[in-house]
Design a protein around this motif. Structure first.
Motif, PDB file in Angstrom:
ATOM      1  N   UNK A  12       0.821  -1.197   0.000  1.00 14.94           N
ATOM      2  CA  UNK A  12       0.000   0.000   0.000  1.00 14.94           C
ATOM      3  C   UNK A  12       0.869   1.266   0.000  1.00 14.94           C
ATOM      4  N   UNK A  13       2.058   1.185   0.624  1.00 14.47           N
ATOM      5  CA  UNK A  13       2.893   2.377   0.799  1.00 14.47           C
ATOM      6  C   UNK A  13       4.280   2.265   0.183  1.00 14.47           C
ATOM      7  N   UNK A  14       4.645   1.109  -0.331  1.00 19.69           N
ATOM      8  CA  UNK A  14       5.942   0.941  -0.984  1.00 19.69           C
ATOM      9  C   UNK A  14       7.134   1.002  -0.039  1.00 19.69           C
ATOM     10  N   UNK A  15       6.967   0.488   1.176  1.00 18.06           N
ATOM     11  CA  UNK A  15       8.055   0.562   2.153  1.00 18.06           C
ATOM     12  C   UNK A  15       8.917  -0.692   2.204  1.00 18.06           C
ATOM     13  N   UNK A  16       8.506  -1.759   1.548  1.00 18.80           N
ATOM     14  CA  UNK A  16       9.220  -3.035   1.639  1.00 18.80           C
ATOM     15  C   UNK A  16       9.834  -3.417   0.295  1.00 18.80           C
ATOM     16  N   UNK A  17      10.508  -2.482  -0.306  1.00 17.87           N
ATOM     17  CA  UNK A  17      11.167  -2.722  -1.579  1.00 17.87           C
ATOM     18  C   UNK A  17      12.630  -3.046  -1.322  1.00 17.87           C
ATOM     19  N   UNK A  18      13.183  -3.951  -2.104  1.00 18.20           N
ATOM     20  CA  UNK A  18      14.583  -4.328  -1.934  1.00 18.20           C
ATOM     21  C   UNK A  18      15.484  -3.334  -2.663  1.00 18.20           C
ATOM     22  N   UNK A  19      16.768  -3.285  -2.288  1.00 14.41           N
ATOM     23  CA  UNK A  19      17.696  -2.398  -2.991  1.00 14.41           C
ATOM     24  C   UNK A  19      17.732  -2.652  -4.496  1.00 14.41           C
ATOM     25  N   UNK A  20      17.551  -3.896  -4.903  1.00 13.53           N
ATOM     26  CA  UNK A  20      17.522  -4.200  -6.343  1.00 13.53           C
ATOM     27  C   UNK A  20      16.315  -3.548  -7.016  1.00 13.53           C
TER      28      UNK A  20
ATOM     29  N   UNK B 141      14.864  -0.710  -6.082  1.00 12.22           N
ATOM     30  CA  UNK B 141      14.930   0.757  -6.057  1.00 12.22           C
ATOM     31  C   UNK B 141      15.328   1.336  -7.400  1.00 12.22           C
ATOM     32  N   UNK B 142      16.236   0.672  -8.104  1.00 13.12           N
ATOM     33  CA  UNK B 142      16.694   1.175  -9.381  1.00 13.12           C
ATOM     34  C   UNK B 142      15.876   0.685 -10.560  1.00 13.12           C
ATOM     35  N   UNK B 143      14.930  -0.185 -10.299  1.00 16.17           N
ATOM     36  CA  UNK B 143      14.109  -0.751 -11.367  1.00 16.17           C
ATOM     37  C   UNK B 143      13.014   0.224 -11.789  1.00 16.17           C
ATOM     38  N   UNK B 144      12.508  -0.018 -12.951  1.00 20.95           N
ATOM     39  CA  UNK B 144      11.380   0.785 -13.418  1.00 20.95           C
ATOM     40  C   UNK B 144      10.235   0.622 -12.436  1.00 20.95           C
TER      41      UNK B 144
ATOM     42  N   UNK C  69       7.257  11.325  -0.256  1.00 20.74           N
ATOM     43  CA  UNK C  69       7.046  10.676  -1.554  1.00 20.74           C
ATOM     44  C   UNK C  69       7.977   9.472  -1.736  1.00 20.74           C
ATOM     45  N   UNK C  70       7.546   8.526  -2.529  1.00 18.71           N
ATOM     46  CA  UNK C  70       8.286   7.296  -2.750  1.00 18.71           C
ATOM     47  C   UNK C  70       9.684   7.564  -3.300  1.00 18.71           C
ATOM     48  N   UNK C  71       9.816   8.456  -4.257  1.00 19.14           N
ATOM     49  CA  UNK C  71      11.135   8.746  -4.840  1.00 19.14           C
ATOM     50  C   UNK C  71      12.092   9.270  -3.775  1.00 19.14           C
ATOM     51  N   UNK C  72      11.614  10.109  -2.872  1.00 24.87           N
ATOM     52  CA  UNK C  72      12.458  10.621  -1.793  1.00 24.87           C
ATOM     53  C   UNK C  72      12.859   9.494  -0.846  1.00 24.87           C
TER      54      UNK C  72
ATOM     55  N   UNK D 145      16.932   5.818   1.324  1.00 21.95           N
ATOM     56  CA  UNK D 145      17.295   4.439   1.633  1.00 21.95           C
ATOM     57  C   UNK D 145      18.514   3.998   0.811  1.00 21.95           C
ATOM     58  N   UNK D 146      18.578   4.409  -0.433  1.00 26.96           N
ATOM     59  CA  UNK D 146      19.724   4.066  -1.280  1.00 26.96           C
ATOM     60  C   UNK D 146      21.005   4.660  -0.716  1.00 26.96           C
TER      61      UNK D 146
END
Length: 85
Positions: free
Chosen positions: A32-40, A42-45, A69-72, A77-78
């Motif tokens: 729902x919020x995009x908080x559990x994305x892996x480092x791989x 982050x750079x993906x489309x 915002x998600x991009x921030x 995180x990156x």
């Protein structure tokens, strides 16, 4: 119950977002919020989300909750997870 506690200021909204996404991801459901994305991811489309519509939905949910915002988030995180010399 957690959403009520968060609305009353008893739980940080960012914690609610992370917990919600962790449970959804564990159930194989979209975040729902995009908080559990892996480092791989982050750079993906689309930051590893399904498509552009998913990104817009996540952004709307983040805005409604009052988190950055998600991009921030991905940028911070990156940077935080970069290997240090």
């Amino acid at each position: 119950m957690l959403e009520q506690r968060a609305q009353h200021g008893e739980l940080p909204l960012s914690d609610l977002a992370r917990l919600t996404d962790r449970v959804l991801k564990g159930q194989g459901k979209p975040q729902r919020y995009g908080t559990q994305l892996s480092p791989e991811e982050w750079g993906a489309r689309y930051f590893g989300l399904q498509d552009e519509a998913s990104v817009h939905a996540v952004e709307a949910n983040r805005r409604a909750l009052g988190v950055m915002p998600l991009a921030d988030y991905v940028c911070i995180m990156s940077e935080a997870r970069k290997p240090r010399p």
